[in-house]
Design a protein around this motif. Structure first.
Motif, PDB file in Angstrom:
ATOM      1  N   TYR A  49       0.806  -1.265  -0.043  1.00  0.00           N
ATOM      2  CA  TYR A  49      -0.168  -0.014  -0.046  1.00  0.00           C
ATOM      3  C   TYR A  49       0.911   1.353  -0.009  1.00  0.00           C
ATOM      4  O   TYR A  49       0.535   1.921  -0.681  1.00  0.00           O
ATOM      5  CB  TYR A  49      -1.005   0.008   1.434  1.00  0.00           C
ATOM      6  CG  TYR A  49      -2.356  -0.537   0.951  1.00  0.00           C
ATOM      7  CD1 TYR A  49      -3.473   0.085   1.285  1.00  0.00           C
ATOM      8  CD2 TYR A  49      -2.550  -1.824   0.427  1.00  0.00           C
ATOM      9  CE1 TYR A  49      -4.478  -0.302   0.900  1.00  0.00           C
ATOM     10  CE2 TYR A  49      -3.969  -2.276   0.099  1.00  0.00           C
ATOM     11  CZ  TYR A  49      -4.851  -1.606   0.453  1.00  0.00           C
ATOM     12  OH  TYR A  49      -6.058  -2.224   0.054  1.00  0.00           O
ATOM     13  N   LYS A  87       2.279   1.806  -3.367  1.00  0.00           N
ATOM     14  CA  LYS A  87       1.253   2.436  -4.360  1.00  0.00           C
ATOM     15  C   LYS A  87       1.001   3.903  -4.152  1.00  0.00           C
ATOM     16  O   LYS A  87       0.962   4.668  -5.184  1.00  0.00           O
ATOM     17  CB  LYS A  87      -0.383   1.642  -4.373  1.00  0.00           C
ATOM     18  CG  LYS A  87      -0.169   0.394  -4.667  1.00  0.00           C
ATOM     19  CD  LYS A  87      -1.615  -0.502  -4.525  1.00  0.00           C
ATOM     20  CE  LYS A  87      -1.515  -1.952  -4.854  1.00  0.00           C
ATOM     21  NZ  LYS A  87      -2.756  -2.710  -4.684  1.00  0.00           N
ATOM     22  N   ILE A  88       0.960   4.296  -2.967  1.00  0.00           N
ATOM     23  CA  ILE A  88       0.857   5.419  -2.460  1.00  0.00           C
ATOM     24  C   ILE A  88       1.784   6.471  -2.990  1.00  0.00           C
ATOM     25  O   ILE A  88       1.783   7.587  -3.739  1.00  0.00           O
ATOM     26  CB  ILE A  88       0.377   5.958  -1.016  1.00  0.00           C
ATOM     27  CG1 ILE A  88      -0.746   5.174  -0.658  1.00  0.00           C
ATOM     28  CG2 ILE A  88       0.736   7.386  -0.475  1.00  0.00           C
ATOM     29  CD1 ILE A  88      -1.103   5.032   0.849  1.00  0.00           C
ATOM     30  N   ALA A  90      -0.969   6.819  -6.070  1.00  0.00           N
ATOM     31  CA  ALA A  90      -2.158   6.384  -5.848  1.00  0.00           C
ATOM     32  C   ALA A  90      -2.783   7.249  -4.623  1.00  0.00           C
ATOM     33  O   ALA A  90      -2.219   7.573  -3.688  1.00  0.00           O
ATOM     34  CB  ALA A  90      -2.279   4.845  -5.671  1.00  0.00           C
ATOM     35  N   LYS A  91      -4.105   7.416  -4.911  1.00  0.00           N
ATOM     36  CA  LYS A  91      -4.690   8.362  -3.795  1.00  0.00           C
ATOM     37  C   LYS A  91      -5.252   7.221  -2.679  1.00  0.00           C
ATOM     38  O   LYS A  91      -6.045   6.091  -2.838  1.00  0.00           O
ATOM     39  CB  LYS A  91      -6.045   8.777  -4.240  1.00  0.00           C
ATOM     40  CG  LYS A  91      -5.742  10.163  -5.240  1.00  0.00           C
ATOM     41  CD  LYS A  91      -7.085  10.697  -5.800  1.00  0.00           C
ATOM     42  CE  LYS A  91      -6.675  11.860  -6.746  1.00  0.00           C
ATOM     43  NZ  LYS A  91      -7.750  12.435  -7.293  1.00  0.00           N
ATOM     44  N   PRO A  92      -4.804   7.534  -1.451  1.00  0.00           N
ATOM     45  CA  PRO A  92      -5.225   6.456  -0.377  1.00  0.00           C
ATOM     46  C   PRO A  92      -6.722   6.301  -0.225  1.00  0.00           C
ATOM     47  O   PRO A  92      -7.312   5.184  -0.050  1.00  0.00           O
ATOM     48  CB  PRO A  92      -4.821   7.119   0.833  1.00  0.00           C
ATOM     49  CG  PRO A  92      -3.516   8.151   0.527  1.00  0.00           C
ATOM     50  CD  PRO A  92      -4.047   8.352  -0.933  1.00  0.00           C
ATOM     51  N   LEU A 130      -7.774   3.375  -2.655  1.00  0.00           N
ATOM     52  CA  LEU A 130      -7.250   1.905  -2.182  1.00  0.00           C
ATOM     53  C   LEU A 130      -8.625   1.349  -1.341  1.00  0.00           C
ATOM     54  O   LEU A 130      -8.780   1.848  -0.406  1.00  0.00           O
ATOM     55  CB  LEU A 130      -6.151   2.061  -1.506  1.00  0.00           C
ATOM     56  CG  LEU A 130      -4.753   2.527  -2.557  1.00  0.00           C
ATOM     57  CD1 LEU A 130      -3.545   2.770  -1.467  1.00  0.00           C
ATOM     58  CD2 LEU A 130      -4.732   1.820  -3.512  1.00  0.00           C
TER      59      LEU A 130
END
Length: 99
Positions: A49, A52-53, A57-59, A62
């Motif tokens: 995670y 990805k952030i 990526a926007k938390p 997710l």
């Protein structure tokens, strides 16, 4: 509670009470058994995670995940001290049996 796990196990043993905990460390400290999420897997998923952030990526986008792997740990030394016979079927299902 983590800092009191030995004391909890000692009190339970003194009163001859079998115990089950969520964390394996409590079994390592003398508890009878634990059943809970595999924390190593949870930490790996958390790292994924974070990756990805950090890649943008926007938390909020997710998905929330729940543990998928659980582990059963049994302390046979504690079982013997309590006069308990752990069924073979349970020992066979255990991820780890401490002797």
């Amino acid at each position: 509670m983590m800092n009191l796990r030995s004391e909890i196990a000692d009190l339970a043993m003194r009163d001859r009470r079998p115990t089950i905990f969520q964390l394996r460390e409590s079994v390592e400290s003398g508890g009878l058994m634990s059943y809970g999420p595999d924390r190593r897997q949870m930490y790996r998923r958390a790292a994924e995670y974070v990756d990805k952030i950090l890649r943008g990526a926007k938390p909020a986008d997710l998905p929330v995940e729940q543990p998928t792997k659980f582990e059963l740990v049994i302390n046979l030394k504690t079982a013997k001290a309590l006069g308990l016979n752990v069924p073979q079927a349970l020992l066979a299902r255990a991820d780890e049996v401490m002797e």
